[in-house]
Design a protein around this motif. Structure first.
Motif, PDB file in Angstrom:
ATOM      1  N   ILE A   1    -109.912   0.437   6.791  1.00 57.12           N
ATOM      2  CA  ILE A   1    -110.039  -0.986   7.093  1.00 57.12           C
ATOM      3  C   ILE A   1    -111.435  -1.489   6.768  1.00 57.12           C
ATOM      4  O   ILE A   1    -111.611  -2.614   6.290  1.00 57.12           O
ATOM      5  CB  ILE A   1    -109.667  -1.247   8.572  1.00 57.12           C
ATOM      6  CG1 ILE A   1    -109.365  -2.731   8.797  1.00 57.12           C
ATOM      7  CG2 ILE A   1    -110.753  -0.799   9.512  1.00 57.12           C
ATOM      8  CD1 ILE A   1    -108.052  -3.168   8.276  1.00 57.12           C
ATOM      9  N   VAL A   2    -112.445  -0.657   6.980  1.00 58.30           N
ATOM     10  CA  VAL A   2    -113.824  -1.072   6.673  1.00 58.30           C
ATOM     11  C   VAL A   2    -114.024  -1.200   5.166  1.00 58.30           C
ATOM     12  O   VAL A   2    -114.556  -2.208   4.675  1.00 58.30           O
ATOM     13  CB  VAL A   2    -114.831  -0.073   7.280  1.00 58.30           C
ATOM     14  CG1 VAL A   2    -116.236  -0.354   6.769  1.00 58.30           C
ATOM     15  CG2 VAL A   2    -114.806  -0.143   8.807  1.00 58.30           C
ATOM     16  N   LEU A   3    -113.598  -0.210   4.399  1.00 56.38           N
ATOM     17  CA  LEU A   3    -113.812  -0.232   2.949  1.00 56.38           C
ATOM     18  C   LEU A   3    -113.031  -1.357   2.273  1.00 56.38           C
ATOM     19  O   LEU A   3    -113.537  -2.013   1.352  1.00 56.38           O
ATOM     20  CB  LEU A   3    -113.427   1.121   2.346  1.00 56.38           C
ATOM     21  CG  LEU A   3    -114.388   2.282   2.596  1.00 56.38           C
ATOM     22  CD1 LEU A   3    -113.825   3.577   2.021  1.00 56.38           C
ATOM     23  CD2 LEU A   3    -115.755   1.986   1.985  1.00 56.38           C
ATOM     24  N   LEU A   4    -111.794  -1.589   2.711  1.00 56.22           N
ATOM     25  CA  LEU A   4    -110.983  -2.610   2.058  1.00 56.22           C
ATOM     26  C   LEU A   4    -111.535  -4.010   2.254  1.00 56.22           C
ATOM     27  O   LEU A   4    -111.222  -4.918   1.470  1.00 56.22           O
ATOM     28  CB  LEU A   4    -109.541  -2.542   2.568  1.00 56.22           C
ATOM     29  CG  LEU A   4    -108.650  -1.462   1.952  1.00 56.22           C
ATOM     30  CD1 LEU A   4    -107.278  -1.449   2.593  1.00 56.22           C
ATOM     31  CD2 LEU A   4    -108.520  -1.647   0.441  1.00 56.22           C
ATOM     32  N   CYS A   5    -112.343  -4.208   3.272  1.00 59.38           N
ATOM     33  CA  CYS A   5    -112.964  -5.521   3.468  1.00 59.38           C
ATOM     34  C   CYS A   5    -113.825  -5.920   2.276  1.00 59.38           C
ATOM     35  O   CYS A   5    -114.042  -7.122   2.030  1.00 59.38           O
ATOM     36  CB  CYS A   5    -113.810  -5.517   4.743  1.00 59.38           C
ATOM     37  SG  CYS A   5    -112.854  -5.474   6.269  1.00 59.38           S
TER      38      CYS A   5
END
Length: 521
Positions: free
Chosen positions: A226-230
């Motif tokens: 979820i952090v990287l896809l932001c």
């Protein structure tokens, strides 16, 4: 379909589907692909496939956990045959529901946001299993993690295919399967079989965790994803379909590099999207351009599950305990996971060189031989040599003796390793890749969800009845059935599956749009 068969087709439809000017030919195509910068593309793919890592981790969670919960001291958490069957199979029911919702999410939220949305049910599901006080919480946690897996199964392959270019799409298309395998391997390595450890006692030395801490560990890839896809872009094709031309151009620029001639690829994609701007209608489903690729994709997912891979993965340690192979079941499971990982890597490297169809043929042939070997071994080898206790139970295998005295018990281990190797070389990664390649853009969101629904409803049915069939007829019967299905996979590949190696998504769509029957030969 031979590569030469595509050339007149592409020329015939060059007014809308030609990737590059015909006068430049293949030389310019290759020059453009060589000029692209892939580092950001690889980063975007890595961020997305963390969802597949989580999927693989959650799928095989019951493998070490079922034997532990069968011997759990608390009656509220102790599994019997009925509850163990549901604990193993209910994940696939959740995955089918996730695939069904992905039919809407993919077209409304987009591919990237759909993947990000899957983090919520996944995180809640792991939390429920980590803090479970009864079987109901365990089953609900399995349903939620399965739902998340169904969403990612339908969204991630489409996202990867739409942001990739033909030069690396085959390799990157295998990444979801690689990460799913890696997730399963990590689960096998961390899983500790046996009774639940008291709260004041640490897990035994080594890379092992009890079943509650395994669920906690599952939260890690979810949070990382979820952090990287932001920070990753959405699919240019999806953005164009929503009328966001500037965002689509910026997305493609970020993925390909500012100093590349990405504007030509952008114009090609824009023209293709323009011709398919409307969503697919019921009347259009009768068009061979729509229904043929959907039938092929759905058929491949159906046959993939009927080959028995989900049953083998979910009940792997129990199967090894039953057949009493030479090593401890948890070590056997980790070894099989390692073989599976290496095989998918080989497929990823060779997919854009050897082609999709040849790998599918080899894959189905290996699975056929492996399932047949397993079934015949269990049927003919005396119970006194394989310690299978008359072939009549998998559940409660945690309490069965498993001290093999004969090296013939290596046969089920080797057969399972070759089965997983065969699956991971072809029918594992390529079914996902072809699904994202051959589905037309206007139906891609809905059809990919349909493929996932069919796949996981089939998997649910198999995993739900697997233990019952073993109890009634013996373990050899499912494996012989799986062998027959693998023979059907060979025929299906030869008759129905087109070769897509080295072709752009627009060229593949043009191939089906002609309505020629030759692709079925």
């Amino acid at each position: 379909m031979e590569p030469s068969a595509w050339e007149p087709l592409v020329r015939k439809t060059s007014f809308s589907y030609q990737t590059f000017p015909e006068s430049a030919g293949k030389r310019l195509d290759k020059e453009y692909l060589r000029s692209l910068h892939n580092r950001r593309l690889y980063l975007a793919v890595f961020a997305a496939v963390l969802g597949n890592f989580n999927f693989g981790f959650a799928l095989v969670y019951p493998s070490p956990v079922i034997p532990a919960l069968e011997a759990h001291p608390s009656p509220a958490l102790r599994l019997d045959q009925h509850t163990a069957s549901w604990f193993g199979s209910v994940f696939t029911l959740g995955a089918a529901a996730g695939g069904l919702s992905a039919m809407l999410l993919n077209d409304r939220l987009g591919r990237k946001l759909s993947i990000m949305f899957s983090a919520l049910p996944s995180a809640v599901g792991y939390a429920l299993m980590a803090g479970a006080q009864g079987i109901g919480m365990l089953l609900l946690g399995r349903v939620l993690t399965g739902y998340a897996g169904g969403v990612t199964s339908a969204s991630i392959p489409v996202y990867i295919s739409e942001i990739s270019h033909p030069g690396v799409r085959g390799m990157l298309g295998a990444c979801p399967q690689i990460m799913a395998v890696l997730g399963s391997l990590v689960l096998y390595a961390l899983g500790k079989q046996g009774q639940d450890s008291p709260p004041n006692r640490a897990a035994p030395a080594g890379l092992v965790l009890d079943w509650r801490w395994l669920a906690v560990a599952g939260e890690v890839p979810v949070l990382a994803m979820i952090v990287l896809l932001c920070f990753m872009p959405n699919s240019p094709r999806f953005l164009l379909s929503q009328g966001k031309d500037d965002e689509a151009l910026g997305s493609l620029c970020w993925l390909r590099g500012k100093d590349t001639d990405y504007t030509r690829e952008y114009e090609q994609i824009k023209e293709s999207v323009r011709k398919q701007s409307r969503r697919v209608s019921c009347a259009e489903i009768k068009d061979p351009f729509i229904y043929k690729p959907i039938l092929i994709a759905v058929g491949m997912r159906f046959l993939q599950q009927l080959s028995g891979v989900t049953c083998v993965l979910v009940y792997l340690q129990s199967i090894f305990k039953k057949t009493s192979v030479i090593l401890k079941p948890e070590y056997d499971a980790a070894l099989v996971g390692l073989v599976r990982l290496l095989s998918v890597v080989i497929a990823a490297v060779s997919m854009d060189k050897a082609g999709r169809k040849i790998l599918l043929f080899v894959s189905a042939g290996i699975m056929l031989a492996s399932n047949l070997t397993m079934g015949l071994y269990i049927h003919f080898v005396p119970a006194s040599q394989n310690s299978t206790i008359a072939n009549k139970t998998l559940v409660s295998s945690a309490n069965l003796p498993a001290e093999p005295t004969n090296y013939i018990t290596l046969i089920p281990l080797l057969a399972t390793m070759f089965f997983i190797m065969g699956y991971a070389m072809g029918w594992g990664p390529i079914t996902w890749l072809l699904m994202s390649e051959i589905l037309p853009l206007k139906a891609r969101g809905v059809a990919s969800g349909l493929c996932v629904v069919v796949s996981w409803l089939t998997a649910f049915t198999l995993t739900q009845f697997f233990l019952r069939v073993v109890e009634a007829f013996g373990l050899e019967v499912p494996f012989l059935f799986f062998a027959v299905i693998c023979a059907g996979n060979i025929l299906f590949t030869g008759c129905c599956v087109p070769e897509t190696k080295g072709r752009s998504l627009e060229q593949i769509e043009a191939f089906f749009r002609t309505g020629r029957r030759s692709f079925m030969r």
